[in-house]
Write a protein that holds these residues in place. Structure first.
Motif, short mmCIF file in Angstrom:
data_model
loop_
_atom_site.label_atom_id
_atom_site.label_comp_id
_atom_site.label_asym_id
_atom_site.label_seq_id
_atom_site.Cartn_x
_atom_site.Cartn_y
_atom_site.Cartn_z
N LEU A 242 -11.83 0.58 -15.66
CA LEU A 242 -11.93 -0.85 -15.94
C LEU A 242 -13.28 -1.47 -15.62
CD1 LEU A 242 -8.43 -2.27 -14.96
CD2 LEU A 242 -9.34 -1.73 -17.20
N GLY A 243 -14.25 -0.66 -15.27
CA GLY A 243 -15.58 -1.22 -15.03
C GLY A 243 -15.88 -1.42 -13.57
N GLU A 244 -17.06 -1.87 -13.29
CA GLU A 244 -17.57 -1.99 -11.93
C GLU A 244 -16.69 -2.87 -11.05
OE1 GLU A 244 -21.73 -3.33 -9.64
OE2 GLU A 244 -21.53 -3.49 -11.82
N TYR A 245 -16.49 -2.41 -9.81
CA TYR A 245 -15.76 -3.19 -8.82
C TYR A 245 -16.57 -4.44 -8.49
CZ TYR A 245 -13.37 -4.27 -4.41
OH TYR A 245 -12.67 -4.89 -3.41
N ALA A 246 -15.96 -5.61 -8.62
CA ALA A 246 -16.70 -6.88 -8.57
C ALA A 246 -16.76 -7.51 -7.19
CB ALA A 246 -16.07 -7.88 -9.54
N TRP A 247 -16.11 -6.91 -6.18
CA TRP A 247 -15.89 -7.64 -4.92
C TRP A 247 -16.68 -7.06 -3.74
CZ3 TRP A 247 -13.37 -12.02 -5.91
CH2 TRP A 247 -12.58 -12.07 -7.07
N GLN A 248 -17.63 -6.22 -3.98
CA GLN A 248 -18.54 -5.67 -2.97
C GLN A 248 -17.87 -4.67 -2.04
OE1 GLN A 248 -20.99 -8.61 -0.97
NE2 GLN A 248 -21.95 -7.12 0.36
N ARG A 249 -16.83 -5.09 -1.29
CA ARG A 249 -16.12 -4.18 -0.40
C ARG A 249 -14.62 -4.25 -0.68
NH1 ARG A 249 -18.33 -1.63 3.69
NH2 ARG A 249 -16.28 -1.42 4.69
N TYR A 250 -13.94 -3.13 -0.34
CA TYR A 250 -12.48 -3.12 -0.37
C TYR A 250 -11.99 -2.66 0.99
CZ TYR A 250 -7.66 -2.24 -1.70
OH TYR A 250 -6.28 -2.26 -1.76
N ASP A 251 -11.91 -3.61 1.90
CA ASP A 251 -11.35 -3.33 3.22
C ASP A 251 -9.87 -3.65 3.21
OD1 ASP A 251 -13.75 -2.48 4.43
OD2 ASP A 251 -14.35 -4.55 4.80
N MET A 252 -9.15 -3.06 4.15
CA MET A 252 -7.72 -3.31 4.31
C MET A 252 -7.42 -3.62 5.76
SD MET A 252 -6.19 -0.19 1.97
CE MET A 252 -7.49 0.95 2.43
N ILE A 253 -6.37 -4.37 5.98
CA ILE A 253 -5.87 -4.58 7.32
C ILE A 253 -4.40 -4.18 7.34
CG2 ILE A 253 -5.47 -7.05 6.85
CD1 ILE A 253 -5.84 -7.55 9.86
N VAL A 254 -4.03 -3.31 8.26
CA VAL A 254 -2.64 -2.92 8.44
C VAL A 254 -2.05 -3.86 9.49
CG1 VAL A 254 -1.04 -1.10 9.08
CG2 VAL A 254 -3.15 -0.54 7.84
N LEU A 255 -1.09 -4.65 9.07
CA LEU A 255 -0.53 -5.72 9.89
C LEU A 255 0.67 -5.24 10.69
CD1 LEU A 255 -0.78 -8.41 7.10
CD2 LEU A 255 -2.12 -8.41 9.21
N PRO A 256 1.19 -6.07 11.57
CA PRO A 256 2.44 -5.73 12.25
C PRO A 256 3.60 -5.62 11.27
CG PRO A 256 1.25 -7.43 13.47
CD PRO A 256 0.54 -7.26 12.15
N PRO A 257 4.73 -5.03 11.68
CA PRO A 257 5.84 -4.75 10.76
C PRO A 257 6.49 -5.97 10.15
CG PRO A 257 6.06 -3.45 12.78
CD PRO A 257 4.96 -4.43 13.02
N SER A 258 6.24 -7.17 10.68
CA SER A 258 6.87 -8.37 10.12
C SER A 258 6.19 -8.85 8.85
CB SER A 258 6.87 -9.50 11.16
OG SER A 258 5.56 -9.79 11.58
N PHE A 259 5.07 -8.25 8.46
CA PHE A 259 4.44 -8.61 7.19
C PHE A 259 5.45 -8.42 6.07
CE2 PHE A 259 1.60 -7.23 3.56
CZ PHE A 259 1.21 -8.52 3.23
N MET A 268 -11.39 -8.42 -0.88
CA MET A 268 -12.22 -7.92 0.22
C MET A 268 -11.43 -7.58 1.47
SD MET A 268 -15.79 -10.00 0.16
CE MET A 268 -16.89 -9.95 -1.23
N LEU A 269 -10.14 -7.96 1.53
CA LEU A 269 -9.32 -7.63 2.70
C LEU A 269 -7.85 -7.58 2.28
CD1 LEU A 269 -9.63 -7.06 5.78
CD2 LEU A 269 -8.81 -9.41 6.13
N ALA A 270 -7.45 -6.48 1.67
CA ALA A 270 -6.06 -6.33 1.26
C ALA A 270 -5.19 -6.18 2.50
CB ALA A 270 -5.90 -5.11 0.36
N PHE A 271 -4.06 -6.88 2.51
CA PHE A 271 -3.10 -6.79 3.60
C PHE A 271 -2.10 -5.67 3.30
CE2 PHE A 271 -3.11 -11.28 5.72
CZ PHE A 271 -4.49 -11.23 5.82
N MET A 272 -1.78 -4.84 4.32
CA MET A 272 -0.88 -3.71 4.14
C MET A 272 0.19 -3.69 5.22
SD MET A 272 -2.03 -2.08 1.48
CE MET A 272 -3.54 -2.00 0.51
N THR A 273 1.38 -3.22 4.84
CA THR A 273 2.46 -3.04 5.80
C THR A 273 2.32 -1.69 6.50
OG1 THR A 273 4.86 -2.72 6.02
CG2 THR A 273 3.88 -2.14 3.92
#
Length: 593
Positions: A242-259, A268-273
């Protein structure tokens, strides 16, 4: 007479973004864990698209302290209740010259878009934790703004937190910055407001590639980084499609289980369970899904919540392509089969009128748009487009579609107009206008639809046949089964099983003790509908520990359907305080019904 809707109107916002549209904000807030409150100010910059002298803003349970112009002169404003779902409308008199307003405010401890965790609710047990969930319409509960996908915004933010904690946002995050309690963020690309996100806690960081990494509590960091170590490979595959990634970085944060979600595609900061961390990368397609949203959802967005399928259908398809390239065609086929199984279940249990791609939620709860039709039926539609056109031709269409609508929000009708001008002209011999309209607006599945298949499931079908004919579980051939084989096995078991059969399965395969949340949830559903009491202790612990809506809602529903209402309510009363406010809001309604 049926109500006639304006499909260009976002019925879940009280803002007048078609007259005066907010395009940027500058946020300065302080995080107070004792009060469970954000307080500070936001300066909204807006464009005038008409002669209206009012700026209409969405709020929910915000305490508006003052509204001012750039010179700190007080502005006339009115805050009125719209309804429980939409919250309040803040109407600000802006005359004919202003293009900025400052709003001084603080949030409610009950803000639906924020969850405040006590130290004992975290992995480390030492520090409190805060995280947001803005989608679909909860950004308005922590920032006064035009809370609609139609009003994309850039922003700068200053966030002050206790010095022992780190703040991160859906913007460029710097893991090397000193922990001095004050954090600065900038998002230079315009994003929909439901992608605004913040988290504050005892956070550590580890890179998974040159432009990706993981934030999470220190005690989970190594496991999370190992589970998601293929992120960079996924990014490269996605870019090739789909072409160049437009958002510079793809970081993730793994949250507590209540997410409450599996993942959330905040730029730039995908939230993950943490329920994705199975130790064998068997559930990392969620990482691919949230990454895929960087193109379909974050670049090209739904204009209203009726149009959610444009985000989720294309992203679910795109996820499958990434999984095929990074892992294997077999795994991609298995995941597609699991998707179709979920869709079949919802087709059998939902009203026919709701089985279209556009979600009929204009006057209802936008959370109801997140169903299997906007995800899996829409994905099947996109897969069929690929099959009709051929992969090479479809990839060209898909890339051009994303490039054409990048950084804009579109409706279903906008997509249809584009498809008629491109697909039906370039490939009219392969798909017709009737077929296109039947997929999008028709109910159920098109008459010509052919369900996905996978030869890899033949061995599971054989094992199912053996088990249901009386063969003991320990004699079934289950060598080399993946997680997806087990999911298929559990979902295809007969609706009614004896206690002896359930004992046999659990003794042999230890489903009740599984560390894989997907398998555990599927097993619980089998057990509940057969009133298998031996799972109740583990089920209770799971529902108390895990707040992921994908698991929690179906399990409570299964308990109610099985006539176990008192047990369901007892568990909910115990677990409720640990759930995200947005999930509590939905479950409260479920138990009221």
């Amino acid at each position: 007479m049926a109500k006639v809707f304006d499909f260009n109107k976002d019925y879940h916002s009280s803002a007048n973004c078609d007259q005066n549209r907010v395009v940027h904000f500058d946020l300065d807030i302080t995080v107070d864990f004792d009060l469970k409150q954000l307080s500070g100010e936001v300066v909204l910059s807006f464009e005038r698209l008409s002669s209206s002298d009012s700026l209409l803003i969405d709020c929910r349970d915000l305490d508006i302290v003052a509204v001012k112009d750039e010179l700190d002169n007080a502005l006339e404003y009115q805050l009125v209740q719209v309804n429980d779902a939409l919250g309040q409308q803040l109407s600000i008199q802006v005359g004919t010259q202003l293009n900025k307003v400052k709003i001084v405010y603080c949030t409610s401890p009950q803000a639906q878009g924020l969850q405040w965790l006590a130290p004992e609710q975290t992995l480390g047990k030492q520090q409190p934790y805060l995280f947001s969930q803005s989608q679909p319409i909860n950004a308005r509960s922590w920032i006064p703004l035009q809370d609609t996908p139609k009003a994309r915004v850039t922003f700068n933010a200053k966030v002050s937190v206790p010095k022992q904690l780190r703040a991160v946002m859906s913007a460029l995050n710097d893991p090397a910055i000193a922990d001095d309690g004050v954090y600065q963020f900038t998002m230079v690309k315009p994003i929909p407001t439901h992608l605004l996100a913040i988290a504050v806690g005892d956070l550590a960081f580890k890179a998974t590639g040159k432009r990706s990494g993981i934030y999470t509590e220190p005690g989970m960091l190594e496991r999370a980084a190992n589970e998601f170590e293929d992120t960079e490979a996924m990014m490269q595959v996605a870019e090739s499609l789909l072409g160049e990634y437009a958002w510079q970085r793809y970081d993730m944060i793994v949250l507590p289980p209540s997410f409450p979600f599996g993942g959330m595609e905040n730029p730039m900061l995908a939230f993950m369970t943490p329920t994705l961390i199975a130790g064998d990368k068997s559930l990392v397609s969620i990482v691919a899904h949230e990454l895929a949203h960087s193109w379909t959802g974050n670049l090209v967005s739904n204009a209203t919540w009726r149009d959610l399928w444009l985000n989720e259908g294309f992203t679910t398809y795109f996820t499958n392509r990434i999984v095929e390239a990074v892992y294997s065609k077999e795994q991609a086929e298995l995941e597609k089969m699991i998707e179709y199984g979920r869709l079949q279940e919802e087709l059998a249990s939902s009203e026919v009128s709701s089985q279209t791609l556009p979600a009929n939620v204009q006057l209802g709860d936008p959370n109801l748009a997140f169903n299997r039709f906007t995800y899996d039926k829409a994905s099947m539609f996109v897969h069929e487009l690929e099959s009709r056109l051929g992969r090479d031709s479809f990839d060209i269409f898909l890339r051009r579609y994303v490039e054409h609508f990048a950084f804009t929000a579109i409706t279903t009708e906008t997509f249809m107009e584009y498809a008629e001008q491109t697909l039906l002209i370039d490939h009219g011999d392969k798909i017709s206008a009737h077929e296109l309209h039947e997929w999008v607006y028709g109910t159920g599945m098109p008459a010509w639809f052919k369900a996905p298949t996978s030869d890899s499931l033949n061995k599971v079908d054989f094992a199912l046949s053996e088990f249901t004919s009386g063969i003991d579980a320990n004699k079934l051939a289950i060598q080399d089964w993946r997680v997806h084989h087990w999911q298929y096995f559990l979902t295809q078991l007969p609706l009614v099983l004896t206690t002896e059969q359930l004992d046999d399965l659990d003794t042999c395969f230890a489903f009740t003790q599984s560390s894989n949340s997907e398998i555990l949830c599927d097993w619980f559903r089998v057990a509940i509908r057969n009133r298998y009491q031996k799972v109740m202790q583990r089920l209770t612990a799971f529902l108390v520990e895990v707040g992921r809506a994908k698991f929690v809602r179906p399990l409570y529903l299964e308990l109610q359907i099985a006539g176990m209402n008192s047990q369901a309510l007892a568990i909910y009363q115990q677990a409720r305080k640990g759930y995200h406010p947005s999930l509590r809001f939905q479950l409260d309604k479920l138990f009221e019904q």
